[in-house]
Design a protein around this motif. Structure first.
Motif, mmCIF file in Angstrom:
data_model
loop_
_atom_site.group_PDB
_atom_site.id
_atom_site.type_symbol
_atom_site.label_atom_id
_atom_site.label_comp_id
_atom_site.label_asym_id
_atom_site.label_seq_id
_atom_site.Cartn_x
_atom_site.Cartn_y
_atom_site.Cartn_z
ATOM 1 N N LEU A 26 0.993 -1.125 0.029
ATOM 2 C CA LEU A 26 -0.223 -0.070 -0.053
ATOM 3 C C LEU A 26 0.863 0.997 0.042
ATOM 4 O O LEU A 26 0.692 2.030 -0.815
ATOM 5 C CB LEU A 26 -0.896 -0.215 1.090
ATOM 6 C CG LEU A 26 -1.879 1.031 1.112
ATOM 7 C CD1 LEU A 26 -2.723 1.089 -0.035
ATOM 8 C CD2 LEU A 26 -2.830 1.164 2.407
ATOM 9 N N ILE A 27 2.020 1.261 1.120
ATOM 10 C CA ILE A 27 2.732 2.294 0.946
ATOM 11 C C ILE A 27 3.570 2.587 -0.339
ATOM 12 O O ILE A 27 3.779 3.726 -1.218
ATOM 13 C CB ILE A 27 3.936 2.343 2.024
ATOM 14 C CG1 ILE A 27 3.179 2.116 3.353
ATOM 15 C CG2 ILE A 27 5.027 3.444 1.911
ATOM 16 C CD1 ILE A 27 2.371 3.545 3.624
ATOM 17 N N ALA A 28 3.961 1.388 -1.032
ATOM 18 C CA ALA A 28 4.563 1.527 -2.466
ATOM 19 C C ALA A 28 3.515 2.256 -3.365
ATOM 20 O O ALA A 28 4.059 3.102 -4.159
ATOM 21 C CB ALA A 28 5.055 0.140 -2.609
ATOM 22 N N ALA A 29 2.457 1.813 -3.482
ATOM 23 C CA ALA A 29 1.256 2.299 -4.377
ATOM 24 C C ALA A 29 1.299 3.743 -4.258
ATOM 25 O O ALA A 29 1.048 4.553 -5.039
ATOM 26 C CB ALA A 29 0.146 1.641 -4.198
ATOM 27 N N LEU A 30 1.304 4.214 -2.721
ATOM 28 C CA LEU A 30 1.026 5.714 -2.571
ATOM 29 C C LEU A 30 2.114 6.496 -2.803
ATOM 30 O O LEU A 30 2.119 7.659 -3.493
ATOM 31 C CB LEU A 30 0.818 5.835 -0.882
ATOM 32 C CG LEU A 30 -0.673 5.343 -0.326
ATOM 33 C CD1 LEU A 30 -0.464 5.338 1.121
ATOM 34 C CD2 LEU A 30 -1.597 6.382 -0.952
ATOM 35 N N LEU A 31 3.231 5.882 -2.915
ATOM 36 C CA LEU A 31 4.428 6.402 -3.323
ATOM 37 C C LEU A 31 4.849 6.581 -4.747
ATOM 38 O O LEU A 31 5.724 7.251 -5.259
ATOM 39 C CB LEU A 31 5.654 6.097 -2.416
ATOM 40 C CG LEU A 31 5.590 6.377 -1.097
ATOM 41 C CD1 LEU A 31 6.934 5.863 -0.333
ATOM 42 C CD2 LEU A 31 5.347 7.841 -0.589
ATOM 43 N N ASN A 32 4.137 5.534 -5.651
ATOM 44 C CA ASN A 32 4.559 5.438 -6.752
ATOM 45 C C ASN A 32 3.897 6.597 -7.537
ATOM 46 O O ASN A 32 3.058 6.889 -7.795
ATOM 47 C CB ASN A 32 3.930 4.231 -7.499
ATOM 48 C CG ASN A 32 4.555 3.600 -8.609
ATOM 49 O OD1 ASN A 32 4.488 4.351 -9.584
ATOM 50 N ND2 ASN A 32 5.276 2.439 -8.492
ATOM 51 N N PRO A 33 4.925 7.309 -8.594
ATOM 52 C CA PRO A 33 4.358 8.358 -9.439
ATOM 53 C C PRO A 33 3.557 7.954 -10.411
ATOM 54 O O PRO A 33 2.802 8.925 -11.044
ATOM 55 C CB PRO A 33 5.662 9.249 -9.570
ATOM 56 C CG PRO A 33 6.620 7.972 -9.794
ATOM 57 C CD PRO A 33 6.497 7.023 -8.533
ATOM 58 N N GLN A 81 0.345 -6.936 -9.772
ATOM 59 C CA GLN A 81 -0.341 -7.932 -10.887
ATOM 60 C C GLN A 81 0.186 -7.235 -12.188
ATOM 61 O O GLN A 81 0.495 -8.197 -13.326
ATOM 62 C CB GLN A 81 -1.902 -7.861 -11.020
ATOM 63 C CG GLN A 81 -2.323 -8.387 -9.782
ATOM 64 C CD GLN A 81 -2.244 -9.706 -9.529
ATOM 65 O OE1 GLN A 81 -2.181 -10.540 -10.730
ATOM 66 N NE2 GLN A 81 -1.844 -10.383 -8.376
ATOM 67 N N ALA A 82 0.362 -5.924 -12.546
ATOM 68 C CA ALA A 82 0.686 -5.440 -14.007
ATOM 69 C C ALA A 82 2.264 -5.019 -13.974
ATOM 70 O O ALA A 82 2.680 -4.996 -15.272
ATOM 71 C CB ALA A 82 -0.208 -4.459 -14.276
ATOM 72 N N HIS A 83 2.901 -4.966 -12.924
ATOM 73 C CA HIS A 83 4.181 -4.330 -13.131
ATOM 74 C C HIS A 83 5.438 -5.031 -12.447
ATOM 75 O O HIS A 83 5.188 -5.447 -11.206
ATOM 76 C CB HIS A 83 4.210 -2.858 -12.490
ATOM 77 C CG HIS A 83 3.184 -1.977 -13.246
ATOM 78 N ND1 HIS A 83 3.611 -1.433 -14.607
ATOM 79 C CD2 HIS A 83 1.942 -1.514 -13.028
ATOM 80 C CE1 HIS A 83 2.558 -0.773 -15.099
ATOM 81 N NE2 HIS A 83 1.551 -0.672 -14.040
ATOM 82 N N THR A 84 6.562 -5.361 -12.968
ATOM 83 C CA THR A 84 7.637 -5.883 -12.134
ATOM 84 C C THR A 84 8.134 -5.185 -11.065
ATOM 85 O O THR A 84 7.768 -3.840 -11.149
ATOM 86 C CB THR A 84 8.523 -6.542 -13.264
ATOM 87 O OG1 THR A 84 9.311 -5.327 -13.673
ATOM 88 C CG2 THR A 84 8.002 -7.207 -14.340
ATOM 89 N N ALA A 85 8.787 -5.900 -10.220
ATOM 90 C CA ALA A 85 9.525 -5.223 -9.185
ATOM 91 C C ALA A 85 10.353 -3.927 -9.568
ATOM 92 O O ALA A 85 10.472 -3.124 -9.072
ATOM 93 C CB ALA A 85 10.249 -6.205 -8.421
ATOM 94 N N GLN A 86 11.068 -4.268 -10.957
ATOM 95 C CA GLN A 86 12.043 -3.469 -11.028
ATOM 96 C C GLN A 86 11.220 -2.339 -11.990
ATOM 97 O O GLN A 86 11.837 -0.962 -11.587
ATOM 98 C CB GLN A 86 12.873 -4.086 -12.350
ATOM 99 C CG GLN A 86 13.819 -5.192 -12.103
ATOM 100 C CD GLN A 86 13.055 -6.455 -11.893
ATOM 101 O OE1 GLN A 86 12.009 -6.529 -12.480
ATOM 102 N NE2 GLN A 86 13.817 -7.472 -11.383
ATOM 103 N N ALA A 87 10.167 -2.136 -12.469
ATOM 104 C CA ALA A 87 9.380 -1.471 -12.854
ATOM 105 C C ALA A 87 8.803 -0.460 -12.151
ATOM 106 O O ALA A 87 8.589 0.771 -12.368
ATOM 107 C CB ALA A 87 8.441 -1.722 -13.971
ATOM 108 N N HIS A 88 8.435 -0.726 -10.800
ATOM 109 C CA HIS A 88 7.913 0.102 -10.127
ATOM 110 C C HIS A 88 8.922 0.616 -8.783
ATOM 111 O O HIS A 88 8.236 1.360 -8.205
ATOM 112 C CB HIS A 88 6.430 -0.481 -9.488
ATOM 113 C CG HIS A 88 6.569 -1.571 -8.528
ATOM 114 N ND1 HIS A 88 7.129 -1.338 -7.273
ATOM 115 C CD2 HIS A 88 6.436 -2.737 -8.583
ATOM 116 C CE1 HIS A 88 6.947 -2.551 -6.660
ATOM 117 N NE2 HIS A 88 6.658 -3.515 -7.372
ATOM 118 N N THR A 89 10.163 0.122 -8.623
ATOM 119 C CA THR A 89 11.097 0.907 -7.663
ATOM 120 C C THR A 89 11.387 2.316 -7.908
ATOM 121 O O THR A 89 11.648 2.576 -8.942
ATOM 122 C CB THR A 89 12.193 -0.137 -7.858
ATOM 123 O OG1 THR A 89 11.841 -1.326 -7.628
ATOM 124 C CG2 THR A 89 12.974 0.578 -6.745
ATOM 125 N N ALA A 90 10.713 3.091 -6.959
ATOM 126 C CA ALA A 90 10.902 4.559 -7.178
ATOM 127 C C ALA A 90 12.262 4.894 -6.622
ATOM 128 O O ALA A 90 12.749 4.316 -5.735
ATOM 129 C CB ALA A 90 9.844 5.250 -6.318
#
Length: 84
Positions: free
Chosen positions: A7-14, A74-83
């Protein structure tokens, strides 16, 4: 440092954004996943819902962010969403 709380990762993801409409509803969008302008999930306090029945309806704003966390997993890999 990568946050492991989804949830925090989603909130912080631009890539995620909330968009209000003229009827008071709020749609959750992902800038990487444009699906003909349809939101990933939709909150409507008046209960009329989003015109497209395939868009998931949620009952709270926090539930929109839960939908973002689910989409991220579900739709993005760990590498793609690492801020950062």
């Amino acid at each position: 440092m990568t946050d492991t709380n989804p949830l925090i990762a989603a909130l912080l993801n631009p890539r995620f954004h909330l968009v209000g409409d003229e009827d008071g509803g709020v749609g959750l969008g992902c800038s990487d996943c444009f699906d003909s302008g349809r939101p990933l999930a939709y909150y409507d306090p008046q209960g009329t819902g989003y015109p497209d029945a395939t868009v998931p309806q949620v009952t709270t704003i926090p539930a929109l962010w839960e939908a973002a966390a689910h989409h991220l997993a579900q739709a993005h890999t760990a590498q793609a969403h690492t801020a950062g």
